[in-house]
Write a protein that holds these residues in place. Structure first.
Motif, PDB file in Angstrom:
ATOM      1  N   GLY A  38       0.793  -1.221   0.000  1.00 28.29           N
ATOM      2  CA  GLY A  38       0.000   0.000   0.000  1.00 28.29           C
ATOM      3  C   GLY A  38       0.827   1.273   0.000  1.00 28.29           C
ATOM      4  N   ARG A  39       2.089   1.157  -0.426  1.00 24.76           N
ATOM      5  CA  ARG A  39       2.978   2.310  -0.475  1.00 24.76           C
ATOM      6  C   ARG A  39       3.188   2.739  -1.925  1.00 24.76           C
ATOM      7  NH1 ARG A  39       8.280   1.344   1.828  1.00 24.76           N
ATOM      8  NH2 ARG A  39       8.174   3.401   2.796  1.00 24.76           N
ATOM      9  N   ASP A  40       3.668   3.972  -2.110  1.00 28.88           N
ATOM     10  CA  ASP A  40       3.873   4.506  -3.449  1.00 28.88           C
ATOM     11  C   ASP A  40       5.233   4.066  -3.991  1.00 28.88           C
ATOM     12  OD1 ASP A  40       4.067   5.928  -5.780  1.00 28.88           O
ATOM     13  OD2 ASP A  40       4.062   7.923  -4.833  1.00 28.88           O
ATOM     14  N   PRO A  41       5.273   3.208  -5.002  1.00 26.46           N
ATOM     15  CA  PRO A  41       6.573   2.760  -5.539  1.00 26.46           C
ATOM     16  C   PRO A  41       7.398   3.904  -6.106  1.00 26.46           C
ATOM     17  CG  PRO A  41       4.782   1.361  -6.325  1.00 26.46           C
ATOM     18  CD  PRO A  41       4.143   2.549  -5.679  1.00 26.46           C
ATOM     19  N   ASP A  42       6.733   4.924  -6.634  1.00 30.75           N
ATOM     20  CA  ASP A  42       7.454   6.041  -7.236  1.00 30.75           C
ATOM     21  C   ASP A  42       8.153   6.909  -6.199  1.00 30.75           C
ATOM     22  OD1 ASP A  42       6.704   5.274  -9.791  1.00 30.75           O
ATOM     23  OD2 ASP A  42       4.865   6.485  -9.746  1.00 30.75           O
ATOM     24  N   ALA A  43       7.770   6.771  -4.929  1.00 31.46           N
ATOM     25  CA  ALA A  43       8.418   7.553  -3.873  1.00 31.46           C
ATOM     26  C   ALA A  43       9.707   6.913  -3.388  1.00 31.46           C
ATOM     27  CB  ALA A  43       7.461   7.740  -2.697  1.00 31.46           C
ATOM     28  N   LEU A  44       9.979   5.700  -3.851  1.00 32.12           N
ATOM     29  CA  LEU A  44      11.152   4.952  -3.409  1.00 32.12           C
ATOM     30  C   LEU A  44      12.384   5.421  -4.185  1.00 32.12           C
ATOM     31  CD1 LEU A  44      11.629   2.496  -1.445  1.00 32.12           C
ATOM     32  CD2 LEU A  44      11.542   1.046  -3.478  1.00 32.12           C
ATOM     33  N   GLU A  45      13.364   5.964  -3.485  1.00 29.12           N
ATOM     34  CA  GLU A  45      14.597   6.390  -4.138  1.00 29.12           C
ATOM     35  C   GLU A  45      15.489   5.181  -4.414  1.00 29.12           C
ATOM     36  OE1 GLU A  45      16.658   9.550  -2.201  1.00 29.12           O
ATOM     37  OE2 GLU A  45      14.859  10.755  -1.895  1.00 29.12           O
ATOM     38  N   HIS A  46      16.283   5.288  -5.474  1.00 29.63           N
ATOM     39  CA  HIS A  46      17.199   4.201  -5.833  1.00 29.63           C
ATOM     40  C   HIS A  46      18.611   4.770  -5.939  1.00 29.63           C
ATOM     41  CE1 HIS A  46      14.229   1.013  -6.709  1.00 29.63           C
ATOM     42  NE2 HIS A  46      13.454   2.048  -6.971  1.00 29.63           N
ATOM     43  N   THR A  47      19.489   4.299  -5.071  1.00 33.87           N
ATOM     44  CA  THR A  47      20.868   4.779  -4.992  1.00 33.87           C
ATOM     45  C   THR A  47      21.808   3.669  -5.429  1.00 33.87           C
ATOM     46  OG1 THR A  47      20.269   6.224  -3.138  1.00 33.87           O
ATOM     47  CG2 THR A  47      22.606   5.757  -3.440  1.00 33.87           C
ATOM     48  N   ARG A  48      22.849   4.024  -6.161  1.00 35.63           N
ATOM     49  CA  ARG A  48      23.864   3.048  -6.593  1.00 35.63           C
ATOM     50  C   ARG A  48      25.252   3.624  -6.355  1.00 35.63           C
ATOM     51  NH1 ARG A  48      22.538  -0.818 -10.470  1.00 35.63           N
ATOM     52  NH2 ARG A  48      24.549  -1.702  -9.842  1.00 35.63           N
ATOM     53  N   PHE A  49      26.217   2.726  -6.121  1.00 33.58           N
ATOM     54  CA  PHE A  49      27.607   3.139  -6.081  1.00 33.58           C
ATOM     55  C   PHE A  49      28.106   3.390  -7.504  1.00 33.58           C
ATOM     56  CE2 PHE A  49      28.102   1.179  -1.770  1.00 33.58           C
ATOM     57  CZ  PHE A  49      28.665   2.286  -1.153  1.00 33.58           C
ATOM     58  N   GLY A  50      29.025   4.339  -7.622  1.00 32.20           N
ATOM     59  CA  GLY A  50      29.689   4.611  -8.884  1.00 32.20           C
ATOM     60  C   GLY A  50      31.163   4.882  -8.618  1.00 32.20           C
ATOM     61  N   SER A  51      31.866   5.367  -9.629  1.00 34.79           N
ATOM     62  CA  SER A  51      33.283   5.679  -9.472  1.00 34.79           C
ATOM     63  C   SER A  51      33.579   7.018 -10.118  1.00 34.79           C
ATOM     64  CB  SER A  51      34.153   4.594 -10.113  1.00 34.79           C
ATOM     65  OG  SER A  51      34.079   4.678 -11.525  1.00 34.79           O
ATOM     66  N   ALA A  52      34.719   7.570  -9.747  1.00 30.07           N
ATOM     67  CA  ALA A  52      35.117   8.862 -10.305  1.00 30.07           C
ATOM     68  C   ALA A  52      35.451   8.758 -11.786  1.00 30.07           C
ATOM     69  CB  ALA A  52      36.315   9.416  -9.535  1.00 30.07           C
ATOM     70  N   GLU A  53      35.564   7.536 -12.308  1.00 30.44           N
ATOM     71  CA  GLU A  53      35.851   7.350 -13.737  1.00 30.44           C
ATOM     72  C   GLU A  53      34.582   7.241 -14.580  1.00 30.44           C
ATOM     73  OE1 GLU A  53      37.432   5.343 -11.324  1.00 30.44           O
ATOM     74  OE2 GLU A  53      39.042   6.841 -11.333  1.00 30.44           O
ATOM     75  N   MET A  54      33.417   7.333 -13.954  1.00 28.42           N
ATOM     76  CA  MET A  54      32.165   7.203 -14.707  1.00 28.42           C
ATOM     77  C   MET A  54      32.042   8.290 -15.760  1.00 28.42           C
ATOM     78  SD  MET A  54      29.322   6.256 -11.792  1.00 28.42           S
ATOM     79  CE  MET A  54      28.052   5.912 -13.021  1.00 28.42           C
ATOM     80  N   THR A  55      31.555   7.904 -16.925  1.00 25.43           N
ATOM     81  CA  THR A  55      31.309   8.858 -18.002  1.00 25.43           C
ATOM     82  C   THR A  55      29.849   9.318 -17.959  1.00 25.43           C
ATOM     83  OG1 THR A  55      30.646   7.118 -19.550  1.00 25.43           O
ATOM     84  CG2 THR A  55      33.007   7.670 -19.431  1.00 25.43           C
ATOM     85  N   LYS A  56      29.547  10.363 -18.700  1.00 24.15           N
ATOM     86  CA  LYS A  56      28.165  10.833 -18.780  1.00 24.15           C
ATOM     87  C   LYS A  56      27.253   9.756 -19.361  1.00 24.15           C
ATOM     88  CE  LYS A  56      28.631  15.859 -18.953  1.00 24.15           C
ATOM     89  NZ  LYS A  56      28.272  17.102 -19.673  1.00 24.15           N
ATOM     90  N   ASP A  57      27.775   8.985 -20.318  1.00 22.01           N
ATOM     91  CA  ASP A  57      26.969   7.911 -20.899  1.00 22.01           C
ATOM     92  C   ASP A  57      26.596   6.881 -19.836  1.00 22.01           C
ATOM     93  OD1 ASP A  57      27.085   9.083 -23.371  1.00 22.01           O
ATOM     94  OD2 ASP A  57      28.693   7.799 -24.132  1.00 22.01           O
ATOM     95  N   ARG A  58      27.547   6.564 -18.957  1.00 15.82           N
ATOM     96  CA  ARG A  58      27.272   5.594 -17.897  1.00 15.82           C
ATOM     97  C   ARG A  58      26.252   6.151 -16.908  1.00 15.82           C
ATOM     98  NH1 ARG A  58      26.334   0.578 -16.756  1.00 15.82           N
ATOM     99  NH2 ARG A  58      27.139  -0.135 -14.754  1.00 15.82           N
ATOM    100  N   VAL A  59      26.371   7.421 -16.600  1.00 13.29           N
ATOM    101  CA  VAL A  59      25.398   8.066 -15.710  1.00 13.29           C
ATOM    102  C   VAL A  59      24.004   8.040 -16.331  1.00 13.29           C
ATOM    103  CG1 VAL A  59      24.717  10.266 -14.675  1.00 13.29           C
ATOM    104  CG2 VAL A  59      27.101   9.522 -14.562  1.00 13.29           C
ATOM    105  N   GLU A  60      23.936   8.322 -17.618  1.00 11.63           N
ATOM    106  CA  GLU A  60      22.643   8.300 -18.302  1.00 11.63           C
ATOM    107  C   GLU A  60      22.057   6.888 -18.329  1.00 11.63           C
ATOM    108  OE1 GLU A  60      23.540  10.010 -22.064  1.00 11.63           O
ATOM    109  OE2 GLU A  60      23.673  12.075 -21.283  1.00 11.63           O
TER     110      GLU A  60
END
Length: 277
Positions: free
Chosen positions: A225-247
């Protein structure tokens, strides 16, 4: 997409000057938050994911470190990635977290909790390793109940925690609760995020497994009974990530990336690449 940075005390150490320099630089670069990990105790032979952890790794207490960082910064939010919730008594933890939030004027807002993966660490904390999932669920409920309580007190009667008309002040800064995100790399963690979390912060896993767990968190939220769209999704990344990877992460539904950076130079380069500052 929001960007945060992880300060790993095993990697960066617990030198106070370096910690403050790193946090201030992350704030200047425009990062949303600073995360810190936790291990309460290690021991020879402790292994996670096939990697044997050197027992001398200097895991500083994340809440003490975040309170220290808060006093030296102005804007950056404070996060844990992850706090091992079953090894903390939620009544005491509710007080500590609310106090940090008040002292930082509302910046203790990215608490991420996990159940822990080292049996020896559970034993050292006096916790039955097989019950840590149920204990975590109950502790989340206790934290929110205490934060929302008033001068009349709140009561709880559970499997692990029991109290009557408990009153705890201060409350979180200008809020009735603090967000609680769920960390982990299992489908049980994804379901916990759907049932109880304000967000899901999974560890490393193949893209197809992440998609399964992301959908599982959302469907579990809807079933509860909760709003799925309110759930944030966090991931680890690295300082070498490119804009394409972020997208690509954004296309998967990721709302926040936590960058593992080795130095302040890495932070600057990443921030410049993505125009954070």
């Amino acid at each position: 997409m929001r960007f945060a940075v992880s300060y790993s005390t095993p990697l960066h150490g617990v030198d106070p000057d370096r910690m403050v320099e790193f946090a201030r630089h992350a704030e200047e670069c425009g990062f949303e938050a600073l995360y810190m990990p936790e291990h309460i105790a290690l021991y020879p032979g402790a292994t996670i994911g096939g990697w044997e952890m050197p027992p001398t790794l200097p895991y500083g207490d994340p809440l003490d470190c975040l309170a220290f960082v808060a006093a030296a910064t102005n804007r950056i939010l404070l996060g844990t990635g992850v706090l091992l919730l079953p090894y903390h008594h939620p009544v005491i933890l509710a007080k500590r977290l609310a106090t940090i939030d008040v002292l930082s004027k509302g910046r203790m807002r990215l608490l991420t909790v996990g159940v822990g993966a080292l049996p020896g660490e559970a034993r050292a904390a006096g916790v039955d390793f097989t019950t840590r999932g149920r204990r975590t669920d109950e502790a989340i409920d206790v934290l929110r109940l205490i934060w929302a309580g008033d001068e009349e007190g709140v009561s709880f009667h559970g499997e692990f925690f029991d109290f009557e008309r408990l009153v705890s002040f201060p409350k979180p800064y200008q809020a009735s609760t603090l967000p609680i995100h769920i960390g982990g790399s299992s489908r049980a963690a994804a379901r916990r995020a759907g049932r109880r979390g304000d967000g899901y912060f999974p560890g490393g896993m193949p893209p197809h497994e992440y998609a399964i767990q992301r959908d599982l968190a959302r469907t579990t939220a809807a079933e509860a009974g909760r709003d799925p769209d309110a759930l944030e999704h966090t991931r680890f990344g690295s300082a070498e990530m490119t804009k394409d990877r972020v997208e690509a992460y954004a296309a998967q539904g990721v709302t926040r990336i936590v960058v593992n950076a080795g130095s302040t130079d890495d932070l600057s380069e990443f921030a410049e690449r993505l125009s954070l500052s």
